[in-house]
Design a protein around this motif. Structure first.
Motif, PDB file in Angstrom:
ATOM      1  N   ARG A   1     -14.848  -2.597  -4.762  1.00 53.63           N
ATOM      2  CA  ARG A   1     -13.480  -3.236  -4.677  1.00 53.63           C
ATOM      3  C   ARG A   1     -13.423  -4.537  -5.601  1.00 53.63           C
ATOM      4  O   ARG A   1     -12.349  -4.503  -6.039  1.00 53.63           O
ATOM      5  N   ARG A   2     -14.440  -4.968  -5.738  1.00 55.98           N
ATOM      6  CA  ARG A   2     -14.354  -5.906  -6.855  1.00 55.98           C
ATOM      7  C   ARG A   2     -13.870  -5.576  -8.398  1.00 55.98           C
ATOM      8  O   ARG A   2     -13.199  -6.098  -8.953  1.00 55.98           O
ATOM      9  N   ALA A   3     -14.659  -4.337  -8.458  1.00 53.21           N
ATOM     10  CA  ALA A   3     -14.160  -3.736  -9.768  1.00 53.21           C
ATOM     11  C   ALA A   3     -12.850  -3.357  -9.807  1.00 53.21           C
ATOM     12  O   ALA A   3     -12.234  -3.497 -11.013  1.00 53.21           O
ATOM     13  N   LYS A   4     -12.330  -2.707  -8.735  1.00 51.01           N
ATOM     14  CA  LYS A   4     -10.944  -2.379  -8.864  1.00 51.01           C
ATOM     15  C   LYS A   4     -10.011  -3.626  -8.998  1.00 51.01           C
ATOM     16  O   LYS A   4      -8.902  -3.469  -9.756  1.00 51.01           O
ATOM     17  N   ILE A   5     -10.501  -4.650  -8.369  1.00 48.21           N
ATOM     18  CA  ILE A   5      -9.621  -6.041  -8.510  1.00 48.21           C
ATOM     19  C   ILE A   5      -9.597  -6.424 -10.126  1.00 48.21           C
ATOM     20  O   ILE A   5      -8.570  -6.681 -10.754  1.00 48.21           O
ATOM     21  N   VAL A   6     -10.549  -6.495 -10.660  1.00 55.96           N
ATOM     22  CA  VAL A   6     -10.836  -6.595 -11.895  1.00 55.96           C
ATOM     23  C   VAL A   6      -9.998  -5.659 -13.102  1.00 55.96           C
ATOM     24  O   VAL A   6      -9.245  -6.048 -13.995  1.00 55.96           O
ATOM     25  N   ASP A   7     -10.039  -4.555 -12.535  1.00 55.79           N
ATOM     26  CA  ASP A   7      -9.070  -3.521 -13.312  1.00 55.79           C
ATOM     27  C   ASP A   7      -7.558  -3.739 -13.220  1.00 55.79           C
ATOM     28  O   ASP A   7      -6.948  -3.967 -14.270  1.00 55.79           O
ATOM     29  N   ALA A   8      -7.254  -4.427 -12.019  1.00 55.76           N
ATOM     30  CA  ALA A   8      -5.804  -4.958 -11.878  1.00 55.76           C
ATOM     31  C   ALA A   8      -5.527  -6.005 -12.727  1.00 55.76           C
ATOM     32  O   ALA A   8      -4.487  -6.308 -13.590  1.00 55.76           O
ATOM     33  N   TYR A   9      -6.818  -7.085 -12.762  1.00 56.74           N
ATOM     34  CA  TYR A   9      -6.513  -8.225 -13.641  1.00 56.74           C
ATOM     35  C   TYR A   9      -6.548  -7.925 -15.081  1.00 56.74           C
ATOM     36  O   TYR A   9      -5.711  -8.405 -15.942  1.00 56.74           O
ATOM     37  N   ARG A  10      -7.247  -6.790 -15.377  1.00 57.53           N
ATOM     38  CA  ARG A  10      -7.132  -6.467 -17.094  1.00 57.53           C
ATOM     39  C   ARG A  10      -5.765  -6.015 -17.385  1.00 57.53           C
ATOM     40  O   ARG A  10      -5.162  -6.343 -18.394  1.00 57.53           O
ATOM     41  N   GLU A  11      -5.275  -5.211 -16.619  1.00 57.34           N
ATOM     42  CA  GLU A  11      -3.783  -4.586 -16.777  1.00 57.34           C
ATOM     43  C   GLU A  11      -2.850  -5.591 -16.837  1.00 57.34           C
ATOM     44  O   GLU A  11      -1.948  -5.827 -17.652  1.00 57.34           O
ATOM     45  N   ARG A  12      -2.858  -6.744 -15.840  1.00 57.04           N
ATOM     46  CA  ARG A  12      -1.677  -7.659 -15.707  1.00 57.04           C
ATOM     47  C   ARG A  12      -1.968  -8.676 -16.570  1.00 57.04           C
ATOM     48  O   ARG A  12      -1.061  -9.415 -17.091  1.00 57.04           O
ATOM     49  N   LEU A  13      -3.240  -9.105 -17.110  1.00 61.05           N
ATOM     50  CA  LEU A  13      -3.314 -10.086 -18.171  1.00 61.05           C
ATOM     51  C   LEU A  13      -3.333  -9.583 -19.742  1.00 61.05           C
ATOM     52  O   LEU A  13      -3.471 -10.534 -20.547  1.00 61.05           O
ATOM     53  N   ALA A  14      -3.259  -8.577 -19.854  1.00 57.61           N
ATOM     54  CA  ALA A  14      -3.345  -8.079 -21.222  1.00 57.61           C
ATOM     55  C   ALA A  14      -2.369  -8.739 -22.169  1.00 57.61           C
ATOM     56  O   ALA A  14      -2.708  -8.601 -23.508  1.00 57.61           O
ATOM     57  N   ASP A  15      -1.177  -9.248 -21.826  1.00 57.95           N
ATOM     58  CA  ASP A  15      -0.396  -9.629 -22.682  1.00 57.95           C
ATOM     59  C   ASP A  15      -0.375 -11.259 -22.645  1.00 57.95           C
ATOM     60  O   ASP A  15       0.406 -11.861 -23.416  1.00 57.95           O
ATOM     61  N   LEU A  16      -1.384 -11.844 -22.028  1.00 58.25           N
ATOM     62  CA  LEU A  16      -1.525 -13.250 -22.065  1.00 58.25           C
ATOM     63  C   LEU A  16      -2.506 -13.726 -22.976  1.00 58.25           C
ATOM     64  O   LEU A  16      -3.424 -13.132 -23.401  1.00 58.25           O
ATOM     65  N   PRO A  17      -2.292 -15.079 -23.555  1.00 57.85           N
ATOM     66  CA  PRO A  17      -3.177 -15.562 -24.726  1.00 57.85           C
ATOM     67  C   PRO A  17      -4.524 -16.088 -23.926  1.00 57.85           C
ATOM     68  O   PRO A  17      -4.567 -17.286 -24.003  1.00 57.85           O
ATOM     69  N   LEU A  18      -5.322 -15.177 -23.435  1.00 61.85           N
ATOM     70  CA  LEU A  18      -6.645 -15.447 -23.084  1.00 61.85           C
ATOM     71  C   LEU A  18      -7.427 -14.198 -23.175  1.00 61.85           C
ATOM     72  O   LEU A  18      -6.926 -13.146 -23.504  1.00 61.85           O
ATOM     73  N   ARG A  19      -8.844 -14.476 -22.842  1.00 61.20           N
ATOM     74  CA  ARG A  19      -9.811 -13.177 -22.959  1.00 61.20           C
ATOM     75  C   ARG A  19     -10.570 -13.213 -21.873  1.00 61.20           C
ATOM     76  O   ARG A  19     -11.277 -14.214 -21.182  1.00 61.20           O
ATOM     77  N   ILE A  20     -10.719 -12.065 -21.261  1.00 62.13           N
ATOM     78  CA  ILE A  20     -11.726 -11.728 -20.173  1.00 62.13           C
ATOM     79  C   ILE A  20     -13.168 -11.681 -20.621  1.00 62.13           C
ATOM     80  O   ILE A  20     -13.334 -10.914 -21.902  1.00 62.13           O
ATOM     81  N   VAL A  21     -14.079 -12.460 -20.054  1.00 61.08           N
ATOM     82  CA  VAL A  21     -15.479 -12.288 -20.676  1.00 61.08           C
ATOM     83  C   VAL A  21     -15.947 -10.925 -19.987  1.00 61.08           C
ATOM     84  O   VAL A  21     -16.158 -10.795 -18.852  1.00 61.08           O
ATOM     85  N   GLU A  22     -16.108  -9.883 -20.789  1.00 63.35           N
ATOM     86  CA  GLU A  22     -16.385  -8.466 -20.548  1.00 63.35           C
ATOM     87  C   GLU A  22     -17.742  -8.202 -20.531  1.00 63.35           C
ATOM     88  O   GLU A  22     -18.683  -8.835 -21.343  1.00 63.35           O
ATOM     89  N   PRO A  23     -18.567  -7.284 -19.851  1.00 65.42           N
ATOM     90  CA  PRO A  23     -19.989  -6.921 -19.775  1.00 65.42           C
ATOM     91  C   PRO A  23     -20.043  -5.895 -20.928  1.00 65.42           C
ATOM     92  O   PRO A  23     -19.167  -5.619 -21.613  1.00 65.42           O
ATOM     93  N   ASP A  24     -21.200  -5.885 -21.685  1.00 67.07           N
ATOM     94  CA  ASP A  24     -21.583  -4.977 -22.679  1.00 67.07           C
ATOM     95  C   ASP A  24     -21.436  -3.569 -22.147  1.00 67.07           C
ATOM     96  O   ASP A  24     -21.338  -3.169 -21.073  1.00 67.07           O
TER      97      ASP A  24
END
Length: 375
Positions: free
Chosen positions: A257-280
């Motif tokens: 469930r956490r991973a699905k929420i992160v996927d939603a964040y990725r999609e919704r934050l893509a156009d904002l001036p910030l960067r998600i700290v992603e795993p390798d």
């Protein structure tokens, strides 16, 4: 302005999910009046070892004790140095000092914010005895590469997996690569107790036996009145074992469930001036935290709070800049220091819904737009 408050985390839904099972387990404890150790703790240890793909798990009082006991059991102490990343919770370095050794702080990769084999190799000294990578935010560090560095130099690799229950790297579970790993079950962790708790995982039966003895006042395994070493009191109580067993059975589902929420964040934050700290690449993160890097972080955080979105910072002061560890700060560590000024942990828990993510996104967009001013 949003009238809805989005908490940084919410433990109530997961508590409600396990409540009946925990109450039943606690009733059995009340009937039996056995509170420390015993069958509930042994069941949890077996289940957690199996979950982590290790031969042994030793339940202890908290995550700090887990690391401290590992280091002591490995014979690491005065005169030894232990490599730890600078951008971790203070407990990682604290455990080294409690064991009598010296923490040597290592800068981290500027993208993943994790210790790398190259960084560890550069920080080695003739006194180095162990490497302690931290699987920060639930992202597993390059344990294969770090294990190779440790092998070549005759060092112990000890994983700090406090934030990474269930995470994997290239199909290998966090906590199963090094000589041993320390886990925390603080209530806010993905696998959280109803108080403090922790565990050590290892494939080394002799090491596990030493840790078990040290955690029980240095008691001999076959004679409760004989103490063969100076230990401490770091036993897990049965009350917490009941809670942890109930949660462990649900942990993978909560992580998904956490991973699905992160996927939603990725999609919704893509156009904002910030960067998600992603795993390798190759890491299936536990997503204990969803961390972004953003300019003017403190002002952004304040603006989000005004809009009902509560956030965290993990961690605003790196270890080498903490007053308590000034004696072991060898010099500037620019990646860790820069990240500490930019990182912001967004709301994330298994029972968030997509509307919550939308609220966070809209609040972020509004705060960032206002800070940029008219275009």
């Amino acid at each position: 302005m949003n009238d809805r408050v989005i908490p940084f985390s919410d433990l109530a839904p997961t508590t409600a999910e396990i409540r009946a099972e925990v109450e039943d387990g606690w009733r059995r404890l009340l009937d039996g009046n056995a509170w420390v150790g015993g069958a509930p703790v042994e069941r949890f240890e077996r289940a957690f070892a199996s979950y982590c793909d290790t031969a042994e798990a030793v339940a202890v009082a908290n995550g700090t004790d887990a690391l401290h006991l590992i280091l002591r059991a490995l014979g690491i102490g005065p005169g030894d140095e232990v490599l730890v990343p600078a951008n971790t919770f203070i407990a990682t370095a604290e455990a080294v000092v409690l064991a009598g050794a010296r923490p040597r702080f290592v800068d981290v990769d500027p993208t993943s914010l994790l210790m790398t084999p190259q960084g560890a190799e550069a920080a080695l000294t003739p006194s180095t005895a162990a490497i302690v990578p931290v699987h920060l935010f639930g992202h597993v560090a390059d344990v294969e590469g770090l294990a190779e560095v440790a092998r070549r130099h005759g060092l112990a690799l000890v994983e700090d997996a406090a934030q990474a229950q269930g995470a994997e790297r290239n199909g290998v579970r966090a906590g199963s690569t090094g000589r041993a790993a320390g886990f925390s079950f603080y209530p806010g962790k993905n696998l959280g107790a109803f108080g403090d708790a922790g565990a050590v995982t290892t494939d080394d039966a002799a090491l596990a036996a030493t840790i078990r003895s040290l955690a029980d006042h240095g008691r001999a395994a076959d004679d409760k009145f004989l103490h063969t070493s100076v230990g401490t009191n770091s036993r897990l109580d049965a009350v917490q074992a009941v809670v942890l067993s109930a949660k462990l059975a649900r942990l993978d589902a909560w992580t998904q469930r956490r991973a699905k929420i992160v996927d939603a964040y990725r999609e919704r934050l893509a156009d904002l001036p910030l960067r998600i700290v992603e795993p390798d690449v190759g890491v299936d993160s536990a997503w204990h935290l969803l961390v972004v890097r953003v300019a003017d972080r403190d002002a952004v955080r304040a603006g989000l709070a005004e809009r009902g979105v509560l956030t965290g910072i993990h961690y605003p002061v790196p270890c080498h800049e903490q007053p308590a560890f000034a004696a072991w700060a060898d010099g500037p560590l620019p990646c860790a220091s820069e990240a500490a000024r930019e990182i912001l942990s967004l709301p994330l828990h298994p029972y968030m819904d997509l509307e919550d993510v939308d609220v966070v996104r809209d609040a972020l967009a509004d705060v960032l737009r206002r800070r940029r001013g008219p275009t």
